[in-house]
Design an enzyme around this catalytic site. Structure first.
Site, PDB file in Angstrom:
ATOM      1  N   GLU A 114      -1.267  -2.705  -4.325  1.00 19.13           N
ATOM      2  CA  GLU A 114      -0.502  -2.283  -5.500  1.00 19.13           C
ATOM      3  C   GLU A 114      -0.341  -0.769  -5.525  1.00 19.13           C
ATOM      4  O   GLU A 114       0.739  -0.240  -5.765  1.00 19.13           O
ATOM      5  CB  GLU A 114      -1.206  -2.754  -6.781  1.00 19.13           C
ATOM      6  N   SER A 158      -8.207  -4.336  -0.549  1.00 15.07           N
ATOM      7  CA  SER A 158      -8.117  -5.208  -1.720  1.00 15.07           C
ATOM      8  C   SER A 158      -6.681  -5.305  -2.211  1.00 15.07           C
ATOM      9  O   SER A 158      -5.800  -4.556  -1.794  1.00 15.07           O
ATOM     10  CB  SER A 158      -8.996  -4.651  -2.838  1.00 15.07           C
ATOM     11  N   LYS A 159      -6.513  -6.226  -3.150  1.00 17.04           N
ATOM     12  CA  LYS A 159      -5.221  -6.420  -3.787  1.00 17.04           C
ATOM     13  C   LYS A 159      -4.756  -5.104  -4.423  1.00 17.04           C
ATOM     14  O   LYS A 159      -3.590  -4.741  -4.359  1.00 17.04           O
ATOM     15  CB  LYS A 159      -5.440  -7.505  -4.854  1.00 17.04           C
ATOM     16  N   ARG A 160      -5.711  -4.389  -5.047  1.00 18.43           N
ATOM     17  CA  ARG A 160      -5.381  -3.117  -5.718  1.00 18.43           C
ATOM     18  C   ARG A 160      -4.844  -2.070  -4.746  1.00 18.43           C
ATOM     19  O   ARG A 160      -3.974  -1.285  -5.088  1.00 18.43           O
ATOM     20  CB  ARG A 160      -6.611  -2.553  -6.454  1.00 18.43           C
TER      21      ARG A 160
END
Ligand code: GLU
Length: 319
Positions: A263, A258-260
């Protein structure tokens, strides 16, 4: 049959590298066979539409050197390539299924369905609208002809009529034979109350009309394949070949990347910059060839220890 494949993203935001890998595998598969790589935008869900996504998708594909041969910008003989511009086609094709008894009108309101759903959940069951309970609802199979004519002019959906007790056989080139009982499949909505088709219906109609030879997409769509097979059968159409690709996972292997994760781990999960907060491989200084090389090896290798491939070499050895 000429090899024609399509990458069919929904323009709901930036293209994740999982989607980009699907595009790349489609591209390599087509080019290996001197076939055609098509971009089709699945933009029938107006609520999820995000402005700028189409441009982002195209720019990402172009940056990677895998531009579509046919698509919304460069056109082709099988357009339009945006589903929102194909409404008149779906309207024509849904008529065929209604007339041959494979689909029916349903007039239930969202409130009525919410109550039915709640009742099932209270019993610990998941709600399914289908052969076992469709006579309890408000649809063209359960009400009189006179009432059907009255209701059709109002808001309604069209559902697929799934006959129970049938074994549905599908074949995935990666997974092999899969069979599912039709009794487990609900009467999926094909046309929504806003007059737009659902993903399932538009996807099948377009793959057929665009002469797609092989559908290559993420594995999250594998559970939908039996429903798609029923739609092909309802039209009397032969299915294309199917290949469902395993998803790209989180670094710990548990769940979809995921995007997370990007990050947290400090690595990009998008090809190019989307916003101030979402940067891409391009902005981080990676060369497009390197990104393509990296994505190609997520799920494929040529059987050797080779690790560095140009796009040309990938096309040659991909299978
Ligand atoms: N619109 C779907 C998606 O964005 C496409 C699935 C398919 O390729 O059939 O995942």
């Amino acid at each position: 049959m000429k090899t024609r494949v399509r990458f069919a993203p929904s323009p709901t935001g930036p293209l994740h590298i999982g989607g980009l890998r699907t595009a790349l595998f489609n591209y390599l598969y087509a080019k290996k066979d001197k076939g055609i790589f098509i971009l089709r935008l699945e933009d029938t869900d107006q609520n999820r539409y995000v402005k700028g996504s189409e441009k982002y998708i195209l720019e990402s594909l172009n940056w990677c050197g895998i531009s579509p041969d046919e698509g919304p910008i460069n056109g082709g003989n099988f357009g339009p390539y945006r589903q929102s511009e194909r409404k008149y086609i779906y309207e024509k094709y849904i008529e065929i299924l209604i007339n041959n008894g494979s689909a029916y009108y349903a007039f239930d309101t969202p409130e009525e369905l919410a109550i039915a759903r709640e009742k099932s959940e209270k019993k610990g069951e998941s709600f399914r609208y289908g052969s076992h309970n469709r006579h309890l609802f408000n649809n063209s199979l359960s009400i009189s002809n006179e009432n059907i004519s009255k209701n059709v002019s109002k808001k309604h959906v069209v559902r697929l009529k799934v006959e129970p007790g049938r074994q549905i056989h599908v074949f995935d080139e990666i997974r092999g034979n899969i069979s599912v009982s039709s009794s487990l499949i609900d009467d999926k909505i094909l046309m929504k109350a806003d007059g737009m088709p659902t993903y399932h219906f538009a996807n099948v109609v377009d793959d057929k009309l665009m002469s797609i030879s092989t559908v290559i997409r993420g594995e999250e769509w594998l559970p939908s394949l039996p429903t798609h097979k029923l739609i092909y059968d309802a039209f009397g159409w032969k299915t294309p070949k199917f290949m469902h690709l395993p998803l790209i996972l989180k670094p710990n292997g548990k769940g979809k990347l995921s995007k997370r994760d990007g990050e947290k781990g400090g690595f990009p999960v998008f090809p190019i910059k989307w916003s101030q907060e979402i940067s891409g491989f391009r902005e981080s200084g990676f060369l497009p060839n390197a990104v393509v090389n990296y994505l190609a090896l997520l799920g494929w290798n040529n059987g050797n220890e080779d690790e560095i491939f140009s796009l040309k070499e990938l096309i040659k050895s991909f299978n």
